[in-house]
Every structure is written in C-alpha cells, then in structure tokens.
Motif scaffolding. Structure first.
Motif, PDB file in Angstrom:
ATOM      1  N   PHE A 423      56.258 -57.514  74.321  1.00  0.00           N
ATOM      2  CA  PHE A 423      56.354 -58.710  75.148  1.00  0.00           C
ATOM      3  C   PHE A 423      55.100 -59.554  74.919  1.00  0.00           C
ATOM      4  N   CYS A 424      55.175 -60.806  75.371  1.00  0.00           N
ATOM      5  CA  CYS A 424      54.039 -61.713  75.209  1.00  0.00           C
ATOM      6  C   CYS A 424      53.894 -62.516  76.505  1.00  0.00           C
ATOM      7  N   PRO A 425      53.293 -61.920  77.532  1.00  0.00           N
ATOM      8  CA  PRO A 425      53.322 -62.507  78.866  1.00  0.00           C
ATOM      9  C   PRO A 425      52.627 -63.854  78.983  1.00  0.00           C
ATOM     10  N   ALA A 426      51.565 -64.092  78.210  1.00  0.00           N
ATOM     11  CA  ALA A 426      50.818 -65.349  78.335  1.00  0.00           C
ATOM     12  C   ALA A 426      50.856 -66.179  77.057  1.00  0.00           C
ATOM     13  N   GLN A 427      51.764 -65.805  76.130  1.00  0.00           N
ATOM     14  CA  GLN A 427      51.898 -66.494  74.836  1.00  0.00           C
ATOM     15  C   GLN A 427      50.614 -66.421  74.007  1.00  0.00           C
ATOM     16  N   THR A 428      49.747 -65.468  74.319  1.00  0.00           N
ATOM     17  CA  THR A 428      48.498 -65.357  73.563  1.00  0.00           C
ATOM     18  C   THR A 428      48.400 -64.054  72.779  1.00  0.00           C
ATOM     19  N   ASP A 429      48.952 -62.966  73.304  1.00  0.00           N
ATOM     20  CA  ASP A 429      48.842 -61.675  72.632  1.00  0.00           C
ATOM     21  C   ASP A 429      50.063 -60.826  72.943  1.00  0.00           C
ATOM     22  N   LEU A 430      50.247 -59.762  72.142  1.00  0.00           N
ATOM     23  CA  LEU A 430      51.407 -58.888  72.280  1.00  0.00           C
ATOM     24  C   LEU A 430      51.060 -57.663  73.118  1.00  0.00           C
ATOM     25  N   VAL A 431      51.982 -57.306  73.991  1.00  0.00           N
ATOM     26  CA  VAL A 431      51.852 -56.125  74.833  1.00  0.00           C
ATOM     27  C   VAL A 431      53.069 -55.240  74.583  1.00  0.00           C
ATOM     28  N   GLY A 432      52.831 -53.965  74.328  1.00  0.00           N
ATOM     29  CA  GLY A 432      53.927 -53.032  74.088  1.00  0.00           C
ATOM     30  C   GLY A 432      54.179 -52.133  75.281  1.00  0.00           C
ATOM     31  N   VAL A 433      55.453 -51.880  75.545  1.00  0.00           N
ATOM     32  CA  VAL A 433      55.832 -50.855  76.514  1.00  0.00           C
ATOM     33  C   VAL A 433      56.456 -49.718  75.723  1.00  0.00           C
ATOM     34  N   VAL A 434      55.860 -48.538  75.823  1.00  0.00           N
ATOM     35  CA  VAL A 434      56.285 -47.378  75.042  1.00  0.00           C
ATOM     36  C   VAL A 434      57.020 -46.391  75.930  1.00  0.00           C
ATOM     37  N   SER A 435      58.172 -45.940  75.444  1.00  0.00           N
ATOM     38  CA  SER A 435      58.874 -44.821  76.057  1.00  0.00           C
ATOM     39  C   SER A 435      58.461 -43.576  75.291  1.00  0.00           C
ATOM     40  N   PRO A 436      57.764 -42.633  75.933  1.00  0.00           N
ATOM     41  CA  PRO A 436      57.264 -41.463  75.199  1.00  0.00           C
ATOM     42  C   PRO A 436      58.404 -40.542  74.770  1.00  0.00           C
ATOM     43  N   PRO A 486      67.281 -50.539  73.553  1.00  0.00           N
ATOM     44  CA  PRO A 486      66.477 -50.931  74.717  1.00  0.00           C
ATOM     45  C   PRO A 486      67.028 -52.193  75.371  1.00  0.00           C
ATOM     46  N   ARG A 487      67.024 -52.203  76.677  1.00  0.00           N
ATOM     47  CA  ARG A 487      67.436 -53.388  77.440  1.00  0.00           C
ATOM     48  C   ARG A 487      66.158 -54.125  77.845  1.00  0.00           C
ATOM     49  N   ARG A 488      65.807 -55.125  77.062  1.00  0.00           N
ATOM     50  CA  ARG A 488      64.500 -55.770  77.178  1.00  0.00           C
ATOM     51  C   ARG A 488      64.257 -56.388  78.549  1.00  0.00           C
ATOM     52  N   ALA A 489      65.255 -57.084  79.053  1.00  0.00           N
ATOM     53  CA  ALA A 489      65.056 -57.752  80.333  1.00  0.00           C
ATOM     54  C   ALA A 489      64.783 -56.745  81.444  1.00  0.00           C
ATOM     55  N   GLN A 490      65.522 -55.635  81.426  1.00  0.00           N
ATOM     56  CA  GLN A 490      65.329 -54.619  82.460  1.00  0.00           C
ATOM     57  C   GLN A 490      63.984 -53.916  82.301  1.00  0.00           C
ATOM     58  N   ILE A 491      63.575 -53.663  81.067  1.00  0.00           N
ATOM     59  CA  ILE A 491      62.270 -53.030  80.821  1.00  0.00           C
ATOM     60  C   ILE A 491      61.142 -53.938  81.308  1.00  0.00           C
ATOM     61  N   LEU A 492      61.286 -55.233  81.030  1.00  0.00           N
ATOM     62  CA  LEU A 492      60.287 -56.193  81.504  1.00  0.00           C
ATOM     63  C   LEU A 492      60.227 -56.201  83.025  1.00  0.00           C
ATOM     64  N   ALA A 493      61.389 -56.174  83.678  1.00  0.00           N
ATOM     65  CA  ALA A 493      61.405 -56.211  85.140  1.00  0.00           C
ATOM     66  C   ALA A 493      60.715 -54.987  85.735  1.00  0.00           C
ATOM     67  N   VAL A 494      60.935 -53.802  85.136  1.00  0.00           N
ATOM     68  CA  VAL A 494      60.347 -52.567  85.666  1.00  0.00           C
ATOM     69  C   VAL A 494      58.838 -52.543  85.462  1.00  0.00           C
ATOM     70  N   HIS A 495      58.356 -53.050  84.321  1.00  0.00           N
ATOM     71  CA  HIS A 495      56.945 -52.903  83.955  1.00  0.00           C
ATOM     72  C   HIS A 495      56.168 -54.227  84.001  1.00  0.00           C
ATOM     73  N   GLN A 496      56.736 -55.223  84.654  1.00  0.00           N
ATOM     74  CA  GLN A 496      56.128 -56.549  84.621  1.00  0.00           C
ATOM     75  C   GLN A 496      54.702 -56.564  85.153  1.00  0.00           C
ATOM     76  N   GLY A 497      54.473 -55.849  86.248  1.00  0.00           N
ATOM     77  CA  GLY A 497      53.135 -55.850  86.824  1.00  0.00           C
ATOM     78  C   GLY A 497      52.104 -55.295  85.861  1.00  0.00           C
ATOM     79  N   ALA A 498      52.402 -54.160  85.251  1.00  0.00           N
ATOM     80  CA  ALA A 498      51.463 -53.546  84.313  1.00  0.00           C
ATOM     81  C   ALA A 498      51.283 -54.401  83.069  1.00  0.00           C
ATOM     82  N   ILE A 499      52.348 -55.042  82.605  1.00  0.00           N
ATOM     83  CA  ILE A 499      52.261 -55.893  81.406  1.00  0.00           C
ATOM     84  C   ILE A 499      51.280 -57.035  81.639  1.00  0.00           C
ATOM     85  N   HIS A 500      51.310 -57.604  82.816  1.00  0.00           N
ATOM     86  CA  HIS A 500      50.453 -58.760  83.104  1.00  0.00           C
ATOM     87  C   HIS A 500      49.030 -58.345  83.472  1.00  0.00           C
TER      88      HIS A 500
END
Length: 509
Positions: A423-436, A486-500
C-alpha cells in the motif's frame, strides 16, 4: 458449435469407460461415468416432474459431493440453468432464490425457506427405480449462445458479480485444453476447489467427453486423498502448492537425508503424476522451481471468469515467468498502457447478469472483447507475461509509477511469507502487510527478505516498512478469496491504523 460439440455429446451420448470418485477423509466412493450419466438422467426426470423445464434455473449451495455433480449434469440434460453458490459466501434464505430467480435451491445447509431442498434428497431421487411407463427425456441441443450456468466472481472487492456462461465458451475451452494436454483413458484428474467455480466442472465434462477418470474432493481432504487416489493431474491454486512445498520440506528435515526432494514429493502426490496445473494467481518462482526439480512440473495459465482460459503453459511449450501461449479461439490485444484485452471466438457473455450499474460497460467491449485490467506483454515467441493489475499500479507524489506485483512476489519468495500486499498511504513510500507462513512469525527471516527485496529495487520502489499480521490471511476471516487471492480492500481496512502509524522497519500487529 453444433450437435458434435463436446457439451452436446455429453448430454446425448452415454459415456463409455472412465470413473468418477468422491474422496472424503473417511473414504472414497466411486462409480462409472455411465452409472453417473444414468443416475443424472433419473434425477433429471424427477426434476422435470417437480416442474423444472428448459430455461428454468436451479441453485446449488453445497460442498463438493456426488449430489452436486448429479444436479449439474441433470440440469444439462434438461437444458436448465444452474447457479453455483459458494458455501460461506451465500446463505440459503428466501432472498437468495428471489434475487437470482431460482426455482429450486439445493443445499447441505439448514434451510426452511420455500423452494429449498436438502441435497440429501438428490441421492435417493437418482437411485429410485424408473416407472415402466415413465416418459423419456426430450433430446436437447445447446446452442453456442445458450447460458448453461450463472457463475460468480471471487469477490476480491464488493459483492460477487453474476455472469451467465455460454455453452460455446465452455465447449471452446474444453477443446483448446484437450488439444494441448490430450487427457485420455488412464488419466485421473484431481479436483478439490469448489464446484461452484465453473472451471472445476470442466474436468468432469472432460471426463464424460474423453473417457478418463476424475476424482472430486474438498480442500480440507485434499492432502489425505492424494495419497489414496494417485492421480495423474492435480488442479490447484498456488497457495495449495506452496503449502505442499512446506510439508515436503518438513518431511525432508525429519528424514535427515534419507529422502530426496523428488522422493518426498512423489510420496505426497503419488507416482503417476503427469503434470500439475495452476492459475488464478501468480505462483512463487521458488515454488515452481522446487516442483520442477522434483520432477513434478507445474504449468501456469491465465484466464478470468469473463474470458475462460486464455493462455497456458504445457509440455513442449512452457516459458519461465510466463502464463503460456494464447490458446486457439482467443486473441490478446494490448492497449497503449499495456492493459490486456481478450477477444474470444465464443465469448463467455457480453454483460454481467448481476452487477452494479456501469460494471458491464467497464469490462465488456464490442466484438466479444473483454478488458481484463491486467498489465502484460507478449514476447517474440508468443508467450504472454502478466505484470499485475492496472489498478494496483501505485503513482507516487513524484509521478513515479510502481507496479507492485513483482515486488510482492519477491517478498513471497521467502518461506516465512505466505502473502505480501503493498500500500502507499501518503503517496510517498510503500508499506507492506505480510501474512506469515507460520505462527509465531519468523520476524528475522521476514526482515532478511525485505532487505534482499529492497537491494534489487530502485529507490522509489523500495518497501519502507512492513506490518506482520498477527492472524494470517484466510478465507474464513475474509482476507482471501475462494481462490486464495488477497482481498486488498479488506486487508487495508483491517490494518489501516498500523499502515499509517508505523515507522520504518518490521512491525508485528
């Protein structure tokens, strides 16, 4: 398409040879294809007596089982439509039948709504002796534009869209696949993904048309059934093979040098494997290489609900990193942005049967052409390469366009990473969400893979931080589709706080 088509042969000519088996954790039930055809005919007459006629639609909401196959074949014999509903995504309530114009809904779930029937009745209906004066079924012929079934998208975003699949598109795909793989008596095709996914039913149609065996099971029973069945072909999504790879590697560690990878792989899949089939999502290069070295090649392909199969690697024509050459009856067209459009001699359809306003217009184009939304290119030898989704191209604030799929695939090459979504929350850098890949997560291995991935990338393409999910992505928690995408929208919704909120580095949630 005419009366000589495979689909019309299936409904008009009882098969000779071949068996269908249903493998469960507690054993395997098997019957000849001629017995299957005969029982489906009996069931079709019972459905006719209940008022089902050509053009009517029956619904099936159940796990893979004999009853599912009997209902599907009986509908073909009646020239009735089916609608396959995936368990867990749909519930057998009255609104379901009303929304999708279902005359009878067969389900293995508890249901009291009018028009719902327990699949338990299907077996008895197909076994009851015929009355001596029973009227025979009227012969049917499926035309190329006739809709045989309504299939539903995997639903990575929004509610599933319904799409009527034409007989011509099914017949064209069966013919193209048979031309390159030549399935024949002696083959046993292993199917475990839900039969609500139309392509899984293709292999049953193939068996009826070509006289080979087919085994049907469920994902939960797949690994146990493999050892008993000894198939020649396995149809699986990449996640299945990645799980198999981890299990084989664990066996090798326990064997402590007493087994080779080839021996361990054959012990899991059996000694009769001709090839392994995959699609629906990109397979990790490490997984493909592992099975190739073990003597069990995996052939990747490409297709969508809206196009059926488009391209496929196969013995004698396979290229690493590609999804194969385009099949007969299909044409791939690339627009100026590199987006793949597919033209079909026999289109699946030219619109969705059930979708939000504007959805059909965004996908279906004149002349039987579909805009896939995937980015790709074709090399000088005709092999198609898919680079990712056009919608998944991230545009940074400096104007740099980043295609995320190759970066995600690099992260997934680690045994510690089951999935990675960028994901790219601020259009400046990439953030990954990893499923172990396992719990507890191997944070050191994930950090090492992050460093290796970033070392091979340009500055703007590097991942600045990674969030490691405390609960792996799964179908049950809504973060993977039924085909393990992966369901991107749902993953973003679950981890949005940590991503930002996270700073650079590896962070566990």
């Amino acid at each position: 398409m005419n009366e000589d088509s495979r689909l019309n042969r299936i409904v008009s000519v009882p098969p000779h040879g071949g068996r269908i088996s249903f493998a469960r954790l507690d054993g395997t039930e098997s019957l000849s294809l001629s017995q299957l055809h005969e029982r489906a005919g009996r069931l079709a007459r019972r459905l006719r007596d209940r008022g089902i006629k050509p053009g009517d639609r029956i619904g099936i909401l159940a796990a893979n089982c004999l009853e599912w196959v009997l209902l599907d074949l009986a509908a073909l014999l009646l020239k009735a439509e089916t609608a396959g509903f995936e368990p867990g995504k749909f519930d057998p309530h009255a609104g379901l039948a009303a929304r999708y114009d279902i005359k009878l809904l067969f389900t293995d779930r508890p249901a009291t709504a009018p028009g719902t029937v327990s699949v338990g009745e299907v077996r008895a209906l197909s076994e009851e002796p015929e009355e001596p004066d029973a009227d025979p079924l009227e012969p049917v012929v499926w035309g190329p534009r006739d809709v045989t079934t309504v299939k539903f998208t995997s639903g990575s975003t929004g509610p599933p869209k319904g799409l009527g699949a034409t007989a011509g598109s099914i017949d064209g795909s069966l013919a193209a696949v048979q031309e390159i793989f030549e399935h024949s008596p002696g083959d046993d095709l292993f199917v475990f993904l839900p039969l609500s996914l139309l392509q899984q039913r293709y292999w049953i149609y193939s068996a009826l048309a070509h006289g080979h065996d087919v085994t049907v099971t469920t994902y939960e029973a797949a690994f146990a059934a493999l050892r008993r069945v000894q198939p020649t072909v396995v149809m699986g999504v990449p996640a299945f093979y990645e799980t198999a790879k981890r299990q084989i590697e664990a066996r090798l560690r326990r064997a402590d040098g007493a087994q080779t990878p080839a021996q361990a792989a054959r012990r899991m899949f059996g000694d009769r494997i001709r090839y392994l089939w995959t699609g629906s999502a990109p397979a990790a290069p490490a997984t493909l290489a592992f099975f190739a070295e073990a003597g069990l090649p995996i052939y990747e392909g490409y297709g969508l609900n809206e196009t059926c199969i488009v391209a496929k690697n196969h013995p004698g024509a396979s290229r690493e990193g590609s999804v194969g050459r385009v099949l007969p009856g299909k044409e791939v067209l690339l627009d100026e942005d590199g987006v793949i459009h597919v033209r079909s001699d026999h289109p699946v359809n030219d619109h969705y049967a059930y979708a939000a306003p504007g959805d059909s217009e965004r996908v279906f184009e004149p002349g039987g052409t579909v805009r896939t939304g995937d980015l790709g290119h074709i090399d000088e030898d005709g092999f198609l390469f898919v680079r990712g989704r056009a919608d998944d191209v991230i545009v940074l604030d400096n104007g740099k366009k980043v295609v995320v799929r190759p970066i995600e695939e690099s992260m997934r090459s680690s045994p510690a990473v089951a999935e990675c979504v960028l994901f790219c929350p601020a259009q400046t850098d990439l953030v990954g969400v990893v499923s172990p890949a396992s719990l507890p997560a191997d944070l050191d291995a994930i950090a090492a893979q992050l460093a290796a991935t970033n070392a091979a990338l340009a500055k703007d393409e590097r991942i600045s931080r990674v969030i490691v999910a405390d609960t792996p992505f799964g179908i049950g928690n809504g973060l993977l589709t039924s085909q393990y995408k992966p369901r991107r929208a749902q993953i973003l919704a679950v981890h949005q706080g940590a991503i930002h909120d996270s700073k650079e580095g590896i962070h566990a949630t």
